[in-house]
Write an enzyme that holds these catalytic residues in place. Structure first.
Site, PDB file in Angstrom:
ATOM      1  N   ILE A  29      27.183  37.666  38.048  1.00 54.44           N
ATOM      2  CA  ILE A  29      26.469  38.926  37.955  1.00 54.44           C
ATOM      3  C   ILE A  29      26.509  39.322  36.608  1.00 54.44           C
ATOM      4  O   ILE A  29      27.408  39.434  35.980  1.00 54.44           O
ATOM      5  CB  ILE A  29      26.934  39.851  39.011  1.00 54.44           C
ATOM      6  CG1 ILE A  29      26.651  39.156  40.419  1.00 54.44           C
ATOM      7  CG2 ILE A  29      25.940  41.325  38.829  1.00 54.44           C
ATOM      8  CD1 ILE A  29      27.192  39.963  41.547  1.00 54.44           C
ATOM      9  N   GLY A 151      42.863  32.511  33.128  1.00 59.15           N
ATOM     10  CA  GLY A 151      42.049  33.667  32.340  1.00 59.15           C
ATOM     11  C   GLY A 151      41.691  34.913  33.021  1.00 59.15           C
ATOM     12  O   GLY A 151      41.337  34.932  34.408  1.00 59.15           O
ATOM     13  N   TRP A 153      38.910  38.288  32.749  1.00 58.17           N
ATOM     14  CA  TRP A 153      37.568  38.549  32.756  1.00 58.17           C
ATOM     15  C   TRP A 153      36.935  39.336  31.608  1.00 58.17           C
ATOM     16  O   TRP A 153      35.709  39.305  31.310  1.00 58.17           O
ATOM     17  CB  TRP A 153      36.610  38.994  33.934  1.00 58.17           C
ATOM     18  CG  TRP A 153      37.492  40.199  34.791  1.00 58.17           C
ATOM     19  CD1 TRP A 153      38.014  39.883  35.773  1.00 58.17           C
ATOM     20  CD2 TRP A 153      37.371  41.457  34.175  1.00 58.17           C
ATOM     21  NE1 TRP A 153      38.614  41.236  36.009  1.00 58.17           N
ATOM     22  CE2 TRP A 153      38.359  42.021  35.307  1.00 58.17           C
ATOM     23  CE3 TRP A 153      36.995  42.258  33.142  1.00 58.17           C
ATOM     24  CZ2 TRP A 153      38.608  43.524  35.135  1.00 58.17           C
ATOM     25  CZ3 TRP A 153      37.295  43.513  33.054  1.00 58.17           C
ATOM     26  CH2 TRP A 153      38.173  44.310  34.067  1.00 58.17           C
ATOM     27  N   ASN A 154      38.027  40.087  30.800  1.00 58.38           N
ATOM     28  CA  ASN A 154      37.381  40.742  29.712  1.00 58.38           C
ATOM     29  C   ASN A 154      36.962  39.948  28.548  1.00 58.38           C
ATOM     30  O   ASN A 154      36.081  40.325  27.556  1.00 58.38           O
ATOM     31  CB  ASN A 154      38.245  41.814  29.623  1.00 58.38           C
ATOM     32  CG  ASN A 154      39.880  41.054  29.010  1.00 58.38           C
ATOM     33  OD1 ASN A 154      40.085  39.917  29.368  1.00 58.38           O
ATOM     34  ND2 ASN A 154      40.441  42.227  28.568  1.00 58.38           N
ATOM     35  N   PRO A 178      38.757  29.982  34.697  1.00 50.05           N
ATOM     36  CA  PRO A 178      38.402  31.175  34.141  1.00 50.05           C
ATOM     37  C   PRO A 178      38.541  32.152  35.402  1.00 50.05           C
ATOM     38  O   PRO A 178      38.703  31.731  36.356  1.00 50.05           O
ATOM     39  CB  PRO A 178      37.138  30.845  33.958  1.00 50.05           C
ATOM     40  CG  PRO A 178      36.742  29.448  33.983  1.00 50.05           C
ATOM     41  CD  PRO A 178      37.878  28.857  34.889  1.00 50.05           C
ATOM     42  N   VAL A 231      49.868  42.681  36.113  1.00 45.46           N
ATOM     43  CA  VAL A 231      51.328  42.348  36.321  1.00 45.46           C
ATOM     44  C   VAL A 231      51.342  41.900  37.764  1.00 45.46           C
ATOM     45  O   VAL A 231      52.128  41.246  38.020  1.00 45.46           O
ATOM     46  CB  VAL A 231      51.723  43.834  36.027  1.00 45.46           C
ATOM     47  CG1 VAL A 231      53.301  43.784  36.529  1.00 45.46           C
ATOM     48  CG2 VAL A 231      51.816  44.094  34.530  1.00 45.46           C
ATOM     49  N   GLU A 251      50.348  37.086  29.450  1.00 47.32           N
ATOM     50  CA  GLU A 251      49.846  38.070  28.911  1.00 47.32           C
ATOM     51  C   GLU A 251      49.204  38.967  29.855  1.00 47.32           C
ATOM     52  O   GLU A 251      48.211  39.018  30.613  1.00 47.32           O
ATOM     53  CB  GLU A 251      48.693  37.527  27.808  1.00 47.32           C
ATOM     54  CG  GLU A 251      49.237  36.557  26.908  1.00 47.32           C
ATOM     55  CD  GLU A 251      49.920  37.271  25.927  1.00 47.32           C
ATOM     56  OE1 GLU A 251      49.985  38.444  25.715  1.00 47.32           O
ATOM     57  OE2 GLU A 251      50.470  36.543  25.007  1.00 47.32           O
ATOM     58  N   CYS A 285      43.325  44.776  27.188  1.00 48.13           N
ATOM     59  CA  CYS A 285      44.773  44.931  27.868  1.00 48.13           C
ATOM     60  C   CYS A 285      45.503  45.886  27.046  1.00 48.13           C
ATOM     61  O   CYS A 285      46.530  46.490  27.330  1.00 48.13           O
ATOM     62  CB  CYS A 285      45.611  43.730  27.794  1.00 48.13           C
ATOM     63  SG  CYS A 285      45.197  42.530  26.703  1.00 48.13           S
ATOM     64  N   GLU A 459      51.038  34.580  22.153  1.00 51.38           N
ATOM     65  CA  GLU A 459      50.039  33.822  21.671  1.00 51.38           C
ATOM     66  C   GLU A 459      49.520  34.078  20.296  1.00 51.38           C
ATOM     67  O   GLU A 459      50.197  34.931  19.544  1.00 51.38           O
ATOM     68  CB  GLU A 459      48.791  34.310  22.524  1.00 51.38           C
ATOM     69  CG  GLU A 459      48.799  34.042  23.845  1.00 51.38           C
ATOM     70  CD  GLU A 459      47.535  34.036  24.864  1.00 51.38           C
ATOM     71  OE1 GLU A 459      46.975  35.004  24.904  1.00 51.38           O
ATOM     72  OE2 GLU A 459      47.431  32.881  25.351  1.00 51.38           O
TER      73      GLU A 459
HETATM   74  P1  NDP Z   1      44.017  39.437  37.635  1.00 54.98           P
HETATM   75  O1  NDP Z   1      45.459  39.567  37.419  1.00 54.98           O
HETATM   76  O2  NDP Z   1      43.434  40.022  38.872  1.00 54.98           O
HETATM   77  O3  NDP Z   1      43.551  37.969  37.446  1.00 54.98           O
HETATM   78  C1  NDP Z   1      43.895  37.198  36.486  1.00 54.98           C
HETATM   79  C2  NDP Z   1      43.524  35.595  36.638  1.00 54.98           C
HETATM   80  O4  NDP Z   1      44.311  35.039  37.541  1.00 54.98           O
HETATM   81  C3  NDP Z   1      42.203  35.345  37.242  1.00 54.98           C
HETATM   82  O5  NDP Z   1      41.670  34.311  36.933  1.00 54.98           O
HETATM   83  C4  NDP Z   1      42.737  35.268  38.724  1.00 54.98           C
HETATM   84  O6  NDP Z   1      41.539  34.663  39.630  1.00 54.98           O
HETATM   85  C5  NDP Z   1      43.839  34.500  38.667  1.00 54.98           C
HETATM   86  N1  NDP Z   1      44.702  34.583  39.890  1.00 54.98           N
HETATM   87  C6  NDP Z   1      44.947  35.644  40.917  1.00 54.98           C
HETATM   88  N2  NDP Z   1      45.834  35.321  41.701  1.00 54.98           N
HETATM   89  C7  NDP Z   1      46.363  34.290  41.267  1.00 54.98           C
HETATM   90  C8  NDP Z   1      47.635  33.706  42.004  1.00 54.98           C
HETATM   91  N3  NDP Z   1      48.358  34.029  42.980  1.00 54.98           N
HETATM   92  N4  NDP Z   1      47.861  32.370  41.367  1.00 54.98           N
HETATM   93  C9  NDP Z   1      47.244  32.092  40.156  1.00 54.98           C
HETATM   94  N5  NDP Z   1      45.900  32.661  39.781  1.00 54.98           N
HETATM   95  C10 NDP Z   1      45.731  33.801  40.100  1.00 54.98           C
HETATM   96  O7  NDP Z   1      43.393  39.956  36.222  1.00 54.98           O
HETATM   97  P2  NDP Z   1      41.975  40.321  35.944  1.00 54.98           P
HETATM   98  O8  NDP Z   1      41.174  39.205  35.994  1.00 54.98           O
HETATM   99  O9  NDP Z   1      41.566  41.588  36.822  1.00 54.98           O
HETATM  100  O10 NDP Z   1      42.192  41.110  34.579  1.00 54.98           O
HETATM  101  C11 NDP Z   1      42.383  42.276  34.294  1.00 54.98           C
HETATM  102  C12 NDP Z   1      43.970  42.111  33.796  1.00 54.98           C
HETATM  103  O11 NDP Z   1      44.258  41.510  32.908  1.00 54.98           O
HETATM  104  C13 NDP Z   1      44.308  43.793  33.327  1.00 54.98           C
HETATM  105  O12 NDP Z   1      45.463  44.249  34.087  1.00 54.98           O
HETATM  106  C14 NDP Z   1      44.664  43.372  32.046  1.00 54.98           C
HETATM  107  O13 NDP Z   1      45.688  44.361  31.403  1.00 54.98           O
HETATM  108  C15 NDP Z   1      45.044  41.864  31.768  1.00 54.98           C
HETATM  109  N6  NDP Z   1      44.875  41.382  30.691  1.00 54.98           N
HETATM  110  C16 NDP Z   1      46.080  41.010  29.883  1.00 54.98           C
HETATM  111  C17 NDP Z   1      45.613  40.632  28.536  1.00 54.98           C
HETATM  112  C18 NDP Z   1      46.761  40.466  27.640  1.00 54.98           C
HETATM  113  O14 NDP Z   1      46.711  39.581  26.744  1.00 54.98           O
HETATM  114  N7  NDP Z   1      47.788  40.900  27.654  1.00 54.98           N
HETATM  115  C19 NDP Z   1      44.461  40.410  27.979  1.00 54.98           C
HETATM  116  C20 NDP Z   1      43.332  40.998  28.952  1.00 54.98           C
HETATM  117  C21 NDP Z   1      43.539  41.412  30.192  1.00 54.98           C
HETATM  118  P3  NDP Z   1      40.258  35.569  40.004  1.00 54.98           P
HETATM  119  O15 NDP Z   1      40.384  36.831  39.252  1.00 54.98           O
HETATM  120  O16 NDP Z   1      39.061  34.751  39.653  1.00 54.98           O
HETATM  121  O17 NDP Z   1      40.538  35.580  41.646  1.00 54.98           O
END
Ligand code: NDP
Length: 485
Positions: A29, A151, A153-154, A178, A231, A251, A285, A459
């Protein structure tokens, strides 16, 4: 205007596009309009198996090449990304909603930097010779084997490249998943790597939600997992990886402090706070979301900030004059609006924004709260949206103690004209990625990562090499073996 960004197929496996419509459909979307711009399918067990098996096969050949040969492929990929920057930036904007003004300079180009940097380094990766008197030893730096990247989504392009570049430079192969919210950009990186000469199977992209990520992490062929995410997900992935003692890079999130002392250049400090809260609509993040402003300049800071917020231009993110986009998803918009309501309910003073503009798309205004206290939910939890909390403080000691009073430790920033204070304070802040009179710069030459709950490993920079390779130590005896019997 309607856009389409339908990829050739959902996955990229063994050097080519791969479709398996039996997997759950995932609608992509465009966050600015809510329109569906593509549909992909989550990886089925067959797709996951093809990706893992292909990567294992490719890795052996890749690791046998010289580092210089590997590096040449990565540097070619960097050049191709730069040559296609606009096309890739438009896709990133469609996928994430981030304004083209940003993606043109921050996403594909940052990915290219990583490929260029680690491409240049690949030929220099060596072990050590160690003199041991009459004997000697040496170390061999070996790849880990098959790595999984997962990864958020940001920053879909940047995250794919930041993980792939050091992994491949060290001689590993990668399967990358991703976020299901932004599945498109990593596919382009996979195509480009093959065009640049990467062997089929070296870098694979499979789509899906958490279950696909979990299946990858659990597979016994996988030696390492690098996650960018929240986290709670980090905890799950780390625990799953621990079952087989796999290497991890985490990360994760943050609630980082940005401390503005009374002697700071006010405009620079306000600029830093804007970059550290509203770039990418706050979905970063490392954002400095707890802005501690010394009491004497608090009102002047808020006044200048409010003036500069008049420069926000929300609108079609593909219009290069737009400087503020929507949230990546309706779900994230709702989370952020929930936090804004909670901030108001807990007594924070809304200084700017707070609204959710009418119409299609997932918009949240840039929002500033003042009179925030450390105990408020908005000051403790990561919001991951455009919500700045301004807190005030009296002296340096207090600012440091309050800045560190969090389980997170990703980033921290200090604005002051006092050189000694800047470094004295930074030395005491519990954060992995810090800034003096700046905020959120992430050059590939500096390690990036967090302390405490914000992560493990680093990283970028030479530090990443240690997280994508393992050392073998070899002792060589030159004389006879003296055994006791
Ligand atoms: P999520 O933790 O929800 O998801 C991260 C990735 O992990 C997604 O691809 C997700 O799949 C996948 N995932 C979810 N559950 C599992 C599992 N049990 N096993 C393996 N993979 C899994 O994060 P968001 O995508 O919502 O991103 C936002 C978060 O990322 C924020 O908290 C932000 O702070 C952090 N972030 C950290 C960065 C850093 O470098 N420190 C940089 C950018 C963001 P799906 O979502 O497709 O279900």
């Amino acid at each position: 205007m309607t856009h389409t960004a339908q990829p050739t197929a959902s996955h990229f496996v063994n050097g080519t596009h791969l479709e398996d419509a039996a997997g759950d459909a995932i609608e992509v979307i465009h966050p600015a309009t809510g329109a569906v711009i593509a549909t992909v399918h989550a990886a089925t067990p067959a797709v996951i198996e093809a990706a893992l098996a292909g990567a294992v096969a490719a890795q052996a050949d890749w690791a046998a090449r010289t580092g210089t040969e590997r590096g040449r492929v990565l540097r070619r990929a960097a050049d191709l990304i730069r040559a296609r920057n606009r096309e890739l930036s438009i896709l990133e904007t469609l996928d994430t909603g981030k304004p083209l003004q940003e993606t043109l300079v921050a996403d594909a180009s940052s990915g290219a930097d990583a490929l260029e940097y680690f491409g240049g380094m690949a030929g220099t990766l060596t072990g050590q010779h160690v003199a041991l008197g009459a004997n000697w030893g040496y170390t061999i730096r070996e790849p880990l084997g098959l790595c999984v990247g997962i990864g958020a989504w940001n920053y879909p392009t940047q995250i794919a490249c930041w993980k792939a570049a050091p992994a491949l430079a060290c001689g590993n192969a990668m399967v990358f998943k991703p976020s299901e919210v932004t599945p498109l950009c990593a596919l382009k990186i996979a195509e480009i790597l093959v065009e640049a000469g990467a062997p089929p199977g070296l870098f694979n992209v499979v789509q899906g939600a958490g279950a696909v990520g979990a299946a990858l992490v659990a597979d016994p062929r996988v030696a390492k997992v690098s996650l960018t995410g929240s986290v709670p997900t980090g905890r799950k992935v780390y625990a799953a990886a621990a079952q087989a003692m796999k290497h991890v890079t985490m990360e994760l999130g943050g609630k980082s402090p940005l401390i503005v002392f009374h002697d700071a250049d006010l405009d620079d400090a306000v600029g830093g706070a804007i970059l550290g809260n509203f770039y990418s609509t706050g979905q970063v993040c490392s954002n400095g979301t707890r802005v501690f402003v010394q009491k004497g300049i608090r009102d002047a800071f808020l006044a200048r900030l409010t003036e500069r917020l008049a420069g926000v231009r929300m609108g079609d993110p593909l219009d290069e004059a737009t400087n503020f986009g929507p949230m990546a998803s309706a779900a994230q918009r709702d989370i952020v609006m929930g936090y804004i309501a909670q901030g108001i309910a807990e007594g924070a003073r809304l200084v700017a924004g707070g609204g959710c503009p009418e119409g299609p798309g997932f918009w949240v205004e840039p929002t500033v709260f003042a009179d925030v206290t450390d105990a408020m939910t908005i000051a403790r939890e990561e919001i991951f949206g455009p919500v700045m909390c301004v807190l005030d403080f009296t002296d340096e000691e207090e600012a440091i103690a309050r800045a560190n009073a969090t389980d997170f430790g990703l980033s921290a920033g200090v604005f002051t004209r006092d050189l000694t204070r800047a470094h004295r304070v930074i030395a005491r802040l519990q954060a992995g990625t810090c800034f003096v009179n700046s905020y959120n710069d992430a050059p590939v030459e500096l390690p990036f990562g967090g302390f405490k709950m914000s992560g493990l490993g680093r990283e970028n920079a030479a530090a990443a090499i240690a997280h994508y390779s393992q050392l073998k130590s070899v002792f060589v005896r030159m004389g006879r073996v003296a055994a006791p019997f």
